[in-house]
Scaffold this motif. Structure first.
Motif, PDB file in Angstrom:
ATOM      1  N   MET A   1      82.585  41.926  54.001  1.00 28.85           N
ATOM      2  CA  MET A   1      83.293  43.026  53.351  1.00 28.85           C
ATOM      3  C   MET A   1      82.953  44.359  54.015  1.00 28.85           C
ATOM      4  O   MET A   1      81.850  44.550  54.511  1.00 28.85           O
ATOM      5  CB  MET A   1      82.920  43.093  51.868  1.00 28.85           C
ATOM      6  CG  MET A   1      83.486  41.979  51.014  1.00 28.85           C
ATOM      7  SD  MET A   1      83.138  42.270  49.265  1.00 28.85           S
ATOM      8  CE  MET A   1      83.924  40.820  48.552  1.00 28.85           C
ATOM      9  N   SER A   2      83.906  45.286  54.003  1.00 35.90           N
ATOM     10  CA  SER A   2      83.681  46.609  54.558  1.00 35.90           C
ATOM     11  C   SER A   2      83.308  47.581  53.446  1.00 35.90           C
ATOM     12  O   SER A   2      83.719  47.433  52.300  1.00 35.90           O
ATOM     13  CB  SER A   2      84.940  47.096  55.285  1.00 35.90           C
ATOM     14  OG  SER A   2      86.040  47.146  54.398  1.00 35.90           O
ATOM     15  N   ILE A   3      82.543  48.606  53.817  1.00 37.72           N
ATOM     16  CA  ILE A   3      82.129  49.627  52.859  1.00 37.72           C
ATOM     17  C   ILE A   3      83.267  50.615  52.656  1.00 37.72           C
ATOM     18  O   ILE A   3      83.791  51.174  53.627  1.00 37.72           O
ATOM     19  CB  ILE A   3      80.866  50.355  53.346  1.00 37.72           C
ATOM     20  CG1 ILE A   3      79.678  49.380  53.393  1.00 37.72           C
ATOM     21  CG2 ILE A   3      80.538  51.537  52.446  1.00 37.72           C
ATOM     22  CD1 ILE A   3      78.414  49.979  53.960  1.00 37.72           C
ATOM     23  N   GLU A   6      80.334  55.353  50.594  1.00 37.37           N
ATOM     24  CA  GLU A   6      78.900  55.447  50.867  1.00 37.37           C
ATOM     25  C   GLU A   6      78.423  56.849  50.470  1.00 37.37           C
ATOM     26  O   GLU A   6      78.906  57.844  51.014  1.00 37.37           O
ATOM     27  CB  GLU A   6      78.601  55.196  52.342  1.00 37.37           C
ATOM     28  CG  GLU A   6      77.123  55.249  52.683  1.00 37.37           C
ATOM     29  CD  GLU A   6      76.847  54.960  54.140  1.00 37.37           C
ATOM     30  OE1 GLU A   6      75.662  54.990  54.543  1.00 37.37           O
ATOM     31  OE2 GLU A   6      77.808  54.707  54.890  1.00 37.37           O
ATOM     32  N   THR A  30      76.181  52.388  47.898  1.00 34.73           N
ATOM     33  CA  THR A  30      77.366  51.992  48.655  1.00 34.73           C
ATOM     34  C   THR A  30      78.220  51.069  47.790  1.00 34.73           C
ATOM     35  O   THR A  30      77.708  50.378  46.897  1.00 34.73           O
ATOM     36  CB  THR A  30      76.999  51.254  49.962  1.00 34.73           C
ATOM     37  OG1 THR A  30      76.218  50.086  49.640  1.00 34.73           O
ATOM     38  CG2 THR A  30      76.209  52.150  50.904  1.00 34.73           C
ATOM     39  N   GLN A  32      81.362  48.189  48.263  1.00 29.72           N
ATOM     40  CA  GLN A  32      82.172  47.391  49.177  1.00 29.72           C
ATOM     41  C   GLN A  32      83.624  47.341  48.699  1.00 29.72           C
ATOM     42  O   GLN A  32      83.903  47.455  47.508  1.00 29.72           O
ATOM     43  CB  GLN A  32      81.608  45.967  49.260  1.00 29.72           C
ATOM     44  CG  GLN A  32      80.165  45.863  49.688  1.00 29.72           C
ATOM     45  CD  GLN A  32      79.976  46.046  51.181  1.00 29.72           C
ATOM     46  OE1 GLN A  32      80.925  45.955  51.949  1.00 29.72           O
ATOM     47  NE2 GLN A  32      78.741  46.310  51.603  1.00 29.72           N
ATOM     48  N   LYS A  33      84.520  47.161  49.637  1.00 30.24           N
ATOM     49  CA  LYS A  33      85.935  47.027  49.304  1.00 30.24           C
ATOM     50  C   LYS A  33      86.137  45.812  48.403  1.00 30.24           C
ATOM     51  O   LYS A  33      85.640  44.727  48.681  1.00 30.24           O
ATOM     52  CB  LYS A  33      86.762  46.880  50.590  1.00 30.24           C
ATOM     53  CG  LYS A  33      88.265  46.788  50.344  1.00 30.24           C
ATOM     54  CD  LYS A  33      89.040  46.762  51.637  1.00 30.24           C
ATOM     55  CE  LYS A  33      90.524  46.557  51.384  1.00 30.24           C
ATOM     56  NZ  LYS A  33      91.125  47.597  50.537  1.00 30.24           N
ATOM     57  N   LYS A  71      86.044  55.832  53.069  1.00 27.53           N
ATOM     58  CA  LYS A  71      86.860  55.304  54.172  1.00 27.53           C
ATOM     59  C   LYS A  71      86.624  56.089  55.461  1.00 27.53           C
ATOM     60  O   LYS A  71      87.554  56.438  56.184  1.00 27.53           O
ATOM     61  CB  LYS A  71      88.339  55.314  53.789  1.00 27.53           C
ATOM     62  CG  LYS A  71      88.663  54.444  52.582  1.00 27.53           C
ATOM     63  CD  LYS A  71      90.112  54.517  52.183  1.00 27.53           C
ATOM     64  CE  LYS A  71      91.030  53.938  53.246  1.00 27.53           C
ATOM     65  NZ  LYS A  71      92.442  53.936  52.809  1.00 27.53           N
TER      66      LYS A  71
END
Length: 332
Positions: A1-3, A6, A30, A32-33, A71
């Protein structure tokens, strides 16, 4: 998964005639998506001010520092023109009180279509049709008729659904929900939470749920951030927080929850004392005046956050003392 979000060393301060108020101190987390984060704590713990700062919605006497990278873009200090390209589009917020958040002088249709006209460039007819479809999606009956009504013509639960519909019009990547079920009866509360959960799964968005209700957290969130006195005192997955709470404050919150399998002849537990005054925080750990484990170190030194694992953090001088004191909550 992408952050997707943050936050690094976020601090929020308010200047008042009585002095400076430290509403949020050194906040780091943070998200996650596609995940959901529950932010929990008593009133005045700083939960809402973190996200008002991220959204650029602090009061005029407020100021903030640090980073809130959404993003890949730091939102803190971003010019209003640039911030408006993010707010309401890929980042939306459901505010706590739908009656004061909705303009009583404007019909719901106007308040919904202006979002789409401003951010999506739709014409009035297309914006109206999309608004009606969103009202139907959030469970408003007779949406084509009701869209032309004023907020006072809706019940509390329906107004909250309208607020959710407005927040979701541009299909945001992150939805911040600030006490979305406050003042609603338990039936409507369950419907709103079920709606948010289904929309999260359907749209693949991330959710931040700000609440004082751990029951809401248990049913909605993947991760939990516990706040006290403007600081994060414990983080972890829902399973870790509900089954292995380490901070005495988190313990107290869990003990104060009514349980189906509890002894109904006993009084419900209440954390002793009162939440701290953010203008005059006690020395050392902010929770020490209410903590049964407090000692000289607690009264003199602010505990530093200690990482136990990738998602697990506790800020307490007695990290292990709380282990196994709270019964496991299998329903979580």
């Amino acid at each position: 998964m992408s952050i997707i979000l943050e936050v690094n060393n976020l601090n929020t301060r308010f200047d008042t005639p009585e002095g400076e108020v430290s509403a949020a101190n050194n906040i780091n987390f943070t998200l996650q998506k596609g995940q959901s984060l529950g932010v929990v704590g008593e009133s005045g713990s700083g939960k809402t001010q973190i996200f008002m700062a991220i959204m650029g919605l602090l009061a005029k006497n407020g100021r903030t520092s640090g980073e809130a990278i959404f993003k890949g873009q730091n939102l803190l200090g971003l010019p209003v023109v640039e911030l408006n390209k993010v707010r309401g589009v890929s980042l939306s917020m459901i505010f706590q009180d739908p009656m004061t958040s909705l303009n009583p002088y404007l019909k719901v249709s106007r308040q919904m279509t202006e979002v789409l006209i401003e951010h999506q460039g739709l014409d009035k007819e297309s914006a109206l049709e999309r608004s009606i479809r969103m009202l139907e999606l959030v469970g408003i009956p007779e949406a084509r008729k009701r869209v032309h009504m004023y907020p006072h013509e809706f019940s509390g639960g329906m107004r909250q659904r309208v607020m959710i519909a407005i927040a979701l019009l541009c299909e945001p990547d992150l939805l911040i929900a600030d006490e979305p079920t406050t003042a609603l009866d338990v039936t409507i509360q369950a419907q709103i939470l079920e709606l948010l959960h289904s929309l999260k799964e359907e749209m693949g968005m991330s959710i931040v749920m700000i609440t004082h209700d751990l029951g809401v957290i248990a049913g909605m969130c993947d991760h939990v951030m516990v706040m006290y006195g403007g600081r994060v005192v414990e983080t972890g997955t829902v399973h870790e927080i509900f089954n292995d709470a380490r901070h005495p404050y988190t313990q107290g919150l869990l003990q104060s929850m009514p349980r189906i399998d509890g002894n109904h002849n006993e009084d419900l537990y209440a954390i002793p004392g009162q939440p701290p005054n953010l203008q005059a925080l006690p020395s050392g750990c902010a929770f020490q005046p209410r903590c049964q484990y407090a000692d000289a170190q607690c009264r003199s030194t602010q505990p530093e956050p200690a990482a136990l694992s990738q998602h697990r953090m506790i800020a307490c001088h007695h990290i292990t003392v709380a282990k196994d004191l709270i019964p496991a909550m299998e329903s979580a």
